[in-house]
Design a protein around this motif. Structure first.
Motif, PDB file in Angstrom:
ATOM      1  N   ASN A   1      -2.534   0.560  11.078  1.00  0.00           N
ATOM      2  CA  ASN A   1      -1.690   1.507  11.859  1.00  0.00           C
ATOM      3  C   ASN A   1      -2.380   2.825  11.670  1.00  0.00           C
ATOM      4  N   ALA A   2      -2.927   3.499  12.689  1.00  0.00           N
ATOM      5  CA  ALA A   2      -3.595   5.095  12.369  1.00  0.00           C
ATOM      6  C   ALA A   2      -3.361   5.518  13.672  1.00  0.00           C
ATOM      7  N   LEU A   3      -3.526   7.021  13.789  1.00  0.00           N
ATOM      8  CA  LEU A   3      -3.587   7.663  14.672  1.00  0.00           C
ATOM      9  C   LEU A   3      -4.797   8.754  14.574  1.00  0.00           C
ATOM     10  N   LEU A   4      -5.609   8.464  15.758  1.00  0.00           N
ATOM     11  CA  LEU A   4      -7.065   9.512  15.860  1.00  0.00           C
ATOM     12  C   LEU A   4      -6.739  10.342  16.928  1.00  0.00           C
ATOM     13  N   ALA A   5      -7.173  11.533  16.791  1.00  0.00           N
ATOM     14  CA  ALA A   5      -6.874  12.750  17.749  1.00  0.00           C
ATOM     15  C   ALA A   5      -8.231  13.529  17.829  1.00  0.00           C
ATOM     16  N   VAL A   6      -8.480  14.039  19.016  1.00  0.00           N
ATOM     17  CA  VAL A   6      -9.642  15.026  19.119  1.00  0.00           C
ATOM     18  C   VAL A   6      -9.164  16.218  20.047  1.00  0.00           C
ATOM     19  N   THR A   7      -9.842  17.033  19.885  1.00  0.00           N
ATOM     20  CA  THR A   7      -9.888  18.705  20.610  1.00  0.00           C
ATOM     21  C   THR A   7     -11.121  19.120  21.058  1.00  0.00           C
ATOM     22  N   ILE A   8     -11.413  19.041  22.334  1.00  0.00           N
ATOM     23  CA  ILE A   8     -12.938  19.535  22.723  1.00  0.00           C
ATOM     24  C   ILE A   8     -12.932  20.870  23.465  1.00  0.00           C
ATOM     25  N   THR A   9     -13.399  21.953  23.097  1.00  0.00           N
ATOM     26  CA  THR A   9     -13.641  23.139  23.764  1.00  0.00           C
ATOM     27  C   THR A   9     -14.932  23.705  24.362  1.00  0.00           C
ATOM     28  N   TRP A  10     -15.003  24.341  25.394  1.00  0.00           N
ATOM     29  CA  TRP A  10     -16.195  24.595  26.125  1.00  0.00           C
ATOM     30  C   TRP A  10     -16.054  25.649  26.954  1.00  0.00           C
ATOM     31  N   TRP A  11     -17.235  26.345  27.410  1.00  0.00           N
ATOM     32  CA  TRP A  11     -17.023  27.320  28.388  1.00  0.00           C
ATOM     33  C   TRP A  11     -17.894  27.179  29.419  1.00  0.00           C
ATOM     34  N   GLU A  12     -17.660  27.681  30.701  1.00  0.00           N
ATOM     35  CA  GLU A  12     -18.479  27.517  31.856  1.00  0.00           C
ATOM     36  C   GLU A  12     -18.626  28.964  32.605  1.00  0.00           C
ATOM     37  N   LEU A  13     -20.167  29.015  32.892  1.00  0.00           N
ATOM     38  CA  LEU A  13     -20.679  30.124  33.390  1.00  0.00           C
ATOM     39  C   LEU A  13     -21.397  29.711  34.745  1.00  0.00           C
ATOM     40  N   PRO A  14     -21.632  30.772  35.443  1.00  0.00           N
ATOM     41  CA  PRO A  14     -22.533  30.534  36.749  1.00  0.00           C
ATOM     42  C   PRO A  14     -23.853  30.214  36.614  1.00  0.00           C
ATOM     43  N   LEU A  15     -24.588  29.641  37.195  1.00  0.00           N
ATOM     44  CA  LEU A  15     -25.812  29.527  37.024  1.00  0.00           C
ATOM     45  C   LEU A  15     -26.597  30.987  37.629  1.00  0.00           C
ATOM     46  N   THR A  16     -27.552  31.221  37.187  1.00  0.00           N
ATOM     47  CA  THR A  16     -28.280  32.482  37.432  1.00  0.00           C
ATOM     48  C   THR A  16     -29.324  32.209  38.361  1.00  0.00           C
ATOM     49  N   PRO A  17     -28.914  32.870  39.619  1.00  0.00           N
ATOM     50  CA  PRO A  17     -29.557  32.612  41.030  1.00  0.00           C
ATOM     51  C   PRO A  17     -31.062  33.161  40.634  1.00  0.00           C
ATOM     52  N   LYS A  18     -32.296  32.189  40.882  1.00  0.00           N
ATOM     53  CA  LYS A  18     -33.750  32.677  40.728  1.00  0.00           C
ATOM     54  C   LYS A  18     -33.845  33.754  41.940  1.00  0.00           C
ATOM     55  N   LYS A  19     -34.600  34.857  41.590  1.00  0.00           N
ATOM     56  CA  LYS A  19     -35.075  35.688  42.457  1.00  0.00           C
ATOM     57  C   LYS A  19     -36.052  35.376  43.134  1.00  0.00           C
ATOM     58  N   ARG A  20     -36.066  35.207  44.496  1.00  0.00           N
ATOM     59  CA  ARG A  20     -37.581  34.786  45.256  1.00  0.00           C
ATOM     60  C   ARG A  20     -38.175  35.963  45.629  1.00  0.00           C
ATOM     61  N   LYS A  21     -39.381  35.795  45.702  1.00  0.00           N
ATOM     62  CA  LYS A  21     -40.276  36.816  45.962  1.00  0.00           C
ATOM     63  C   LYS A  21     -40.207  36.750  47.717  1.00  0.00           C
ATOM     64  N   ARG A  22     -40.058  38.146  48.234  1.00  0.00           N
ATOM     65  CA  ARG A  22     -39.889  38.234  49.702  1.00  0.00           C
ATOM     66  C   ARG A  22     -41.521  38.135  50.154  1.00  0.00           C
ATOM     67  N   LYS A  23     -41.395  37.351  51.227  1.00  0.00           N
ATOM     68  CA  LYS A  23     -43.089  36.915  51.814  1.00  0.00           C
ATOM     69  C   LYS A  23     -43.198  38.372  52.648  1.00  0.00           C
ATOM     70  N   ARG A  24     -44.449  38.699  52.482  1.00  0.00           N
ATOM     71  CA  ARG A  24     -44.835  39.919  53.006  1.00  0.00           C
ATOM     72  C   ARG A  24     -45.164  39.531  54.432  1.00  0.00           C
TER      73      ARG A  24
END
Length: 237
Positions: free
Chosen positions: A200-223
Motif C-alpha cells: 500500500n502506497a500513494l504516488l502523486a505528480v504535478t507537472i507545470t509548463w507554459w505555452e507561447l504562440p509560434l513566431t510567424p516566419k517573415k516571408r519576403k515579398r515578391k518583387r
C-alpha cells in the motif's frame, strides 16, 4: 572600527520601472502588458523567473495525478500531445512527484520509496486511460491549454530527453523550458516505482509548463515586374 556594513540597506529614491528600465527584465511584450521586476520593501531587486512571468500572463499551466500502489499499477504515465494544427509551443517547466509508502510485505529493505523519472517522445498515443484538464495557474484567467493531456497504460518510447533515479522518493526536477514540444509532437512523462514488496502506497505528480504562440516566419515579398525593371536599370547605370 567601521561597522557601516551592518547598517540596513537604504534604497535610492527611484525604483526600477517598466517605463524607464529594461523591457526584458520587466517582461514587456507578454500579452502587451508590462510586468514589473520583483522589488522588496528594502529596495532589493530580482528578475522574475520565466515561469513566474508567464503565470502573470496566464500562460502557465499545471496538471496533477495520483495512484495507489500496487492496485493502480507501478507507474504514472502522462502524455502531452501538441496537435499539428496548433499555433502554440509547449515549454516544460517542472515535474514534481512524491511517494508515501504505507505498508510492505515483510521487513523494509530501504529502497521502497525510490522512484524514476523519464521524459521522452512517443510516436503516438494509445490505450488512453483518462483525459485530464490542465489548470491555468492564474486563477480566473479565461485562457485554456491547447494541449491534449492524457494518462496512458501502454506506449512505445521514442527519443529520451531525460532520465533519472530519486532514492529519496521526492522529485522536484526543474527544466525551465529546456524541453520544448512544437506542434505535431507528443511528449511522455513517466514516473515509476519498481519496488516489488509494496502492499500500500500513494504516488502523486504535478507537472507545470507554459505555452507561447509560434513566431510567424517573415516571408519576403515578391518583387513586381516594375520593381525588377527599376533594379535592372540601376545596375546598368
Amino acid at each position: 572600527m567601521d561597522r557601516s556594513y551592518d547598517r540596513p540597506f537604504k534604497p535610492d529614491t527611484r525604483y526600477l520601472d517598466c517605463k524607464t528600465d529594461s523591457v526584458l527584465s520587466c517582461g514587456q511584450g507578454i500579452d502587451g502588458l508590462a510586468r514589473p521586476v520583483q522589488v522588496d520593501t528594502e529596495g532589493a531587486v530580482s528578475v522574475l523567473p520565466n515561469a513566474a512571468v508567464y503565470a502573470q500572463a496566464g500562460r502557465l499551466f499545471s496538471v496533477t495525478d495520483s495512484i495507489v500502489l500496487p492496485t493502480g499499477g507501478p507507474f504514472i504515465a502522462l502524455t502531452f500531445e501538441n496537435p499539428a494544427t496548433n499555433g502554440q509551443v509547449m515549454y516544460l517547466e517542472q515535474v514534481a512527484a512524491g511517494i508515501f509508502v504505507n505498508e510492505v510485505t515483510g521487513e523494509r529493505v530501504g529502497n521502497e520509496q525510490t522512484i524514476d523519472l523519464l521524459v521522452a517522445q512517443i510516436p503516438q498515443v494509445r490505450d488512453v486511460d483518462e483525459t485530464l484538464t490542465p489548470v491555468n495557474n492564474l486563477s480566473g484567467s479565461p485562457r485554456t491549454s491547447t494541449l491534449l493531456v492524457r494518462t496512458v497504460d501502454d506506449f512505445d518510447l521514442g527519443p529520451v530527453h531525460f532520465s533519472n533515479i530519486y532514492p529519496s522518493g521526492e522529485i522536484e526536477q526543474n527544466f525551465r523550458g529546456r524541453i520544448i514540444l512544437p506542434p505535431g509532437h507528443i511528449l511522455l512523462v513517466l514516473i515509476v516505482n519498481r519496488a516489488s514488496n509494496i502492499t500500500n502506497a500513494l504516488l502523486a505528480v504535478t507537472i507545470t509548463w507554459w505555452e507561447l504562440p509560434l513566431t510567424p516566419k517573415k516571408r519576403k515579398r515578391k518583387r513586381t515586374r516594375e520593381e525588377a525593371g527599376e533594379e535592372a536599370k540601376k545596375e546598368q547605370e
